[in-house]
Design an enzyme around this catalytic site. Structure first.
Site, mmCIF file in Angstrom:
data_model
loop_
_atom_site.group_PDB
_atom_site.id
_atom_site.type_symbol
_atom_site.label_atom_id
_atom_site.label_comp_id
_atom_site.label_asym_id
_atom_site.label_seq_id
_atom_site.Cartn_x
_atom_site.Cartn_y
_atom_site.Cartn_z
ATOM 1 N N LYS A 114 0.824 -1.215 0.000
ATOM 2 C CA LYS A 114 0.000 0.000 0.000
ATOM 3 C C LYS A 114 0.853 1.257 0.000
ATOM 4 O O LYS A 114 0.519 2.236 -0.655
ATOM 5 C CB LYS A 114 -0.934 0.018 1.222
ATOM 6 C CG LYS A 114 -2.091 -0.947 1.103
ATOM 7 C CD LYS A 114 -3.131 -0.682 2.183
ATOM 8 C CE LYS A 114 -4.191 -1.764 2.213
ATOM 9 N NZ LYS A 114 -5.114 -1.600 3.332
ATOM 10 N N LYS A 197 -5.508 -10.919 -6.622
ATOM 11 C CA LYS A 197 -6.757 -11.063 -5.861
ATOM 12 C C LYS A 197 -7.741 -9.966 -6.240
ATOM 13 O O LYS A 197 -7.331 -8.857 -6.627
ATOM 14 C CB LYS A 197 -6.474 -11.042 -4.357
ATOM 15 C CG LYS A 197 -6.160 -9.684 -3.805
ATOM 16 C CD LYS A 197 -6.250 -9.633 -2.272
ATOM 17 C CE LYS A 197 -5.889 -8.208 -1.854
ATOM 18 N NZ LYS A 197 -5.943 -7.924 -0.464
ATOM 19 N N LYS A 200 -10.732 -3.900 -4.197
ATOM 20 C CA LYS A 200 -11.243 -2.592 -4.624
ATOM 21 C C LYS A 200 -10.099 -1.638 -4.934
ATOM 22 O O LYS A 200 -10.250 -0.718 -5.721
ATOM 23 C CB LYS A 200 -12.186 -2.002 -3.572
ATOM 24 C CG LYS A 200 -11.580 -1.902 -2.180
ATOM 25 C CD LYS A 200 -12.600 -2.198 -1.093
ATOM 26 C CE LYS A 200 -11.889 -2.502 0.216
ATOM 27 N NZ LYS A 200 -12.605 -3.367 1.126
HETATM 28 P P1 TYM Z 1 -10.855 -6.049 4.136
HETATM 29 O O1 TYM Z 1 -11.890 -5.042 4.508
HETATM 30 O O2 TYM Z 1 -9.872 -5.709 3.085
HETATM 31 O O3 TYM Z 1 -11.565 -7.382 3.676
HETATM 32 C C1 TYM Z 1 -12.572 -8.022 4.448
HETATM 33 C C2 TYM Z 1 -12.404 -9.528 4.371
HETATM 34 O O4 TYM Z 1 -12.499 -9.983 3.019
HETATM 35 C C3 TYM Z 1 -11.391 -10.814 2.719
HETATM 36 N N1 TYM Z 1 -11.058 -10.668 1.297
HETATM 37 C C4 TYM Z 1 -10.957 -11.679 0.424
HETATM 38 N N2 TYM Z 1 -11.125 -13.010 0.561
HETATM 39 C C5 TYM Z 1 -10.971 -13.768 -0.548
HETATM 40 N N3 TYM Z 1 -10.665 -13.274 -1.763
HETATM 41 C C6 TYM Z 1 -10.494 -11.943 -1.953
HETATM 42 N N4 TYM Z 1 -10.194 -11.457 -3.145
HETATM 43 C C7 TYM Z 1 -10.637 -11.083 -0.825
HETATM 44 N N5 TYM Z 1 -10.539 -9.745 -0.653
HETATM 45 C C8 TYM Z 1 -10.795 -9.511 0.646
HETATM 46 C C9 TYM Z 1 -10.266 -10.317 3.616
HETATM 47 O O5 TYM Z 1 -9.283 -11.301 3.795
HETATM 48 C C10 TYM Z 1 -11.031 -9.998 4.886
HETATM 49 O O6 TYM Z 1 -11.200 -11.163 5.664
HETATM 50 N N6 TYM Z 1 -7.459 -5.843 7.795
HETATM 51 C C11 TYM Z 1 -8.775 -6.332 7.458
HETATM 52 C C12 TYM Z 1 -9.861 -5.802 8.355
HETATM 53 C C13 TYM Z 1 -9.682 -6.046 9.816
HETATM 54 C C14 TYM Z 1 -9.786 -7.296 10.492
HETATM 55 C C15 TYM Z 1 -9.622 -6.994 11.861
HETATM 56 C C16 TYM Z 1 -9.984 -8.588 10.064
HETATM 57 C C17 TYM Z 1 -9.480 -5.106 10.754
HETATM 58 N N7 TYM Z 1 -9.451 -5.662 11.992
HETATM 59 C C18 TYM Z 1 -9.651 -8.014 12.840
HETATM 60 C C19 TYM Z 1 -10.009 -9.597 11.032
HETATM 61 C C20 TYM Z 1 -9.843 -9.304 12.386
HETATM 62 C C21 TYM Z 1 -9.109 -5.892 6.046
HETATM 63 O O7 TYM Z 1 -8.592 -4.921 5.551
HETATM 64 O O8 TYM Z 1 -10.091 -6.563 5.444
#
Ligand code: TYM
Length: 334
Positions: A114, A197, A200
């Site tokens: 990022k 992957k 967005k």
């Molecule tokens: P975020 O908001 O980017 O994504 C939310 C969840 O979706 C999953 N994900 C995917 N899984 C499969 N294929 C994909 N292409 C794909 N894109 C996204 C992500 O793995 C995630 O599970 N850092 C985290 C948010 C967070 C969090 C937490 C997660 C903050 N605190 C505590 C777990 C526990 C994030 O940016 O997810």
């Protein structure tokens, strides 16, 4: 016997979740309500690690929360809340930040990716400490398992390390959580570039299917998904990443195995597969879309549901923080 605890979070950084979020995470969140004690949050504090417009953030936070309820999170069974409404997360984050090595934080690949995008000098310190806040989200609820996609694995390893380090230094305090990652759906890929992957931030809109997307647009994107030229409907991640991704999405949403889909579409070509998959996706999201719109039409009620979730979350988080304060050597908060 109390049920094992699950915690996970999702960022409110788009106008809709996409099919990767849904299959990689959200669907498991809903299913785990049957067997686990479940706590889920919309992580608006994480969202501001990159610039956000206030009105847009506020709207997207509500849209995110509405989609969570619409997809099947039940406020009677799960605690669903907005991260910034539970200030204990940032309080614990500071304590954990003081236990995190600078080099250790520097090795986080999501930060590297990022910050490379925005230019390392303009990346915020918040983006750098992002995984430590994520660790606080998890540890403050004594979570046993964290359902996420593959891209979060490294952050969960840091979380485990921090829990163990704290426990070692100050005595047993935190549960050391494990990842809950389903390999078939852990990395849904981009429809236009099936080697990356679905995300967005790293893709053109043509590569992403949104949960709240119009059916016509979903159909068009699937029909234009990049495949390959050999015409064989067969899963092979290396040689045929595009077709493999379509089969995985199809299988996850329909319940039919990839093997059975391969047999059923053998010889029929990609066009037929895509056409049927488009209907499966449209059907899977129709109800979520409709329910999301209903929830958003009554903002007062949605905010009330979230306030209730935050109050319940604060009870748990406050108890953990009292324990942490004592262990670290702070005077009691009040
Ligand atoms: P975020 O908001 O980017 O994504 C939310 C969840 O979706 C999953 N994900 C995917 N899984 C499969 N294929 C994909 N292409 C794909 N894109 C996204 C992500 O793995 C995630 O599970 N850092 C985290 C948010 C967070 C969090 C937490 C997660 C903050 N605190 C505590 C777990 C526990 C994030 O940016 O997810």
């Amino acid at each position: 016997m109390p049920r094992p605890r699950v915690l996970s979070g999702i960022q409110p950084t788009a106008d809709s979740f996409h099919v990767g979020n849904y299959l990689g995470a959200l669907r498991q969140w809903v299913a785990l309500q049957d067997t686990h004690d479940t706590v889920y949050c919309v992580v608006d504090l994480h969202a501001i690690t990159v610039p956000q417009k206030p009105a847009e953030l506020r709207r997207r936070t509500r849209v995110a929360a509405a989609q969570l309820f619409a997809a099947g999170l039940d406020p009677d069974r799960s605690i669903v809340f907005v991260q910034s409404q539970v200030p204990e997360h940032t309080e614990l984050e500071w304590v954990l930040a003081c236990l995190t090595g600078f080099g250790e934080a520097s090795r986080m690949t999501q930060f590297k990716d990022k910050s490379a995008k925005s230019g390392a000098d303009t990346a915020s310190v918040g983006l750098f400490t992002y995984p430590i806040l994520q660790a606080a989200d998890i540890l403050i609820y004594d979570a046993d398992q964290v359902p996420v996609g593959e891209d979060q694995r490294q952050h969960l390893e840091l979380t485990r390390d921090l829990a163990q380090r704290f426990n070692h230094r100050f005595g047993p305090t935190f549960v050391v959580p494990g990842p809950y990652i389903l390999p078939e759906v852990a990395k849904i890929t981009d429809l236009q570039d099936p080697t990356i992957k679905m995300s967005k931030s790293s893709s053109s809109p043509q590569g992403i299917i949104d949960v709240l997307e119009e059916p016509g647009s979903i159909r068009r994107k699937i029909m234009r998904a990049v495949t390959d030229t050999d015409g064989e409907v067969r899963a092979d991640e290396e040689a045929k990443p595009g077709v493999t991704n379509l089969l995985r999405i199809y299988s996850a949403l329909s319940g039919e195995t990839v093997g059975s889909l391969e047999r059923r579409y053998a010889g029929s070509g990609y066009g037929v597969l895509k056409k049927d998959l488009a209907e499966v996706v449209v059907d899977a999201f129709a109800l979520i879309r409709e329910r999301t719109e209903k929830l958003l039409a009554n903002e007062g009620e949605l905010d009330r549901m979230l306030a209730d979730g935050a109050a319940r979350a604060r009870e748990l988080a406050g108890a953990t923080m009292a324990r942490v304060r004592d262990r670290v050597g702070f005077l009691p908060a009040n």
